[in-house]
Design an enzyme around this catalytic site. Structure first.
Site, mmCIF file in Angstrom:
data_model
loop_
_atom_site.group_PDB
_atom_site.id
_atom_site.type_symbol
_atom_site.label_atom_id
_atom_site.label_comp_id
_atom_site.label_asym_id
_atom_site.label_seq_id
_atom_site.Cartn_x
_atom_site.Cartn_y
_atom_site.Cartn_z
ATOM 1 N N SER A 110 0.804 -1.225 0.000
ATOM 2 C CA SER A 110 0.000 0.000 0.000
ATOM 3 C C SER A 110 0.839 1.278 0.000
ATOM 4 C CB SER A 110 -0.949 0.019 1.207
ATOM 5 O OG SER A 110 -0.221 0.135 2.412
ATOM 6 N N LYS A 115 1.192 4.322 7.010
ATOM 7 C CA LYS A 115 0.454 5.174 6.063
ATOM 8 C C LYS A 115 0.899 6.624 6.223
ATOM 9 C CE LYS A 115 -2.562 2.052 4.465
ATOM 10 N NZ LYS A 115 -1.822 0.882 4.981
#
Length: 216
Positions: free
Chosen positions: A125, A164
């Site tokens: 991701s 993230k």
């Protein structure tokens, strides 16, 4: 075993490590007080005792310089021991050294914070920022008020660790991936969320096939 540090405890621990690295002996309680503008030696002693209670140092209270930093290789004061956590268990209240998978020895200048640690990246991701599956990221503990929008963080979401980019928008935390195949994560109040820290470094071990490709 080590528990999270307050901002002042973290600053004092970093100072102890840097002072030892430069002088080969520890600062006195009065020197620590002067460094941080703390007039009371009793207050400095309380900070040191808190560091000892949390497992970061060992101390002899009867000696002004009676401090030993846990995890610091004293025969080579230029290294610190950085724990690696392959997985953070759901519901774990803190990162404890006895739960670490292993430890790595680094120069303090590379480790940065005295309580930095490594986490393993799972998934793709964040690949558009060059963070790949299997990489190790170096994380420096930080609170939400210390992190700026857009910084890369490690966080615990519903009991699982994730890496993230961090944003706060209209009072809501948003965790953004760096891969167009994944949607941003809007953290809602029903979810269990906690910021673990700021990502400050990256380590990747190349396979023999990768090194051959680079040299081709």
């Amino acid at each position: 075993m080590p528990e999270p540090l307050s901002k002042m405890e973290r600053r004092i621990l970093d100072f102890l490590i840097d002072y030892l690295r430069r002088n080969t002996y520890q600062p006195s309680i009065r020197e620590i007080g002067r460094r941080f503008g703390i007039k009371s030696t009793k207050t400095v002693s309380e900070y040191l005792q808190s560091l000892a209670d949390k497992g970061y140092i060992e101390r002899e209270a009867s000696r002004s310089r009676g401090v030993r930093i846990v995890g610091l290789e004293l025969q080579n004061a230029h290294t610190v021991s950085v724990p690696f956590y392959g997985k953070i268990a759901a519901g774990e209240p803190a990162l404890l050294r006895d739960r670490a998978d292993e430890e790595f020895t680094l120069d303090p200048k590379l480790a940065g914070s005295a309580d930095a640690f490594f986490l393993a990246v799972r998934g793709d991701s964040m690949e558009q920022l060059g963070i790949l599956d299997g990489d190790l990221v170096l994380v420096e503990p930080a609170d939400s008020d210390e992190v700026r929008n857009g910084e890369i963080v490690a966080a615990r979401l519903d009991g699982e660790a994730t890496v993230k980019r961090y944003f706060e928008r209209d009072g809501q935390v948003v965790l953004e991936p760096a891969n167009s195949d994944y949607a941003p994560i809007l953290v809602n109040p029903s979810q269990s969320f906690g910021l673990i820290g700021r990502v400050t470094g990256l380590f990747r071990r190349f396979s023999s096939e990768q090194t051959e490709a680079i040299g081709a």
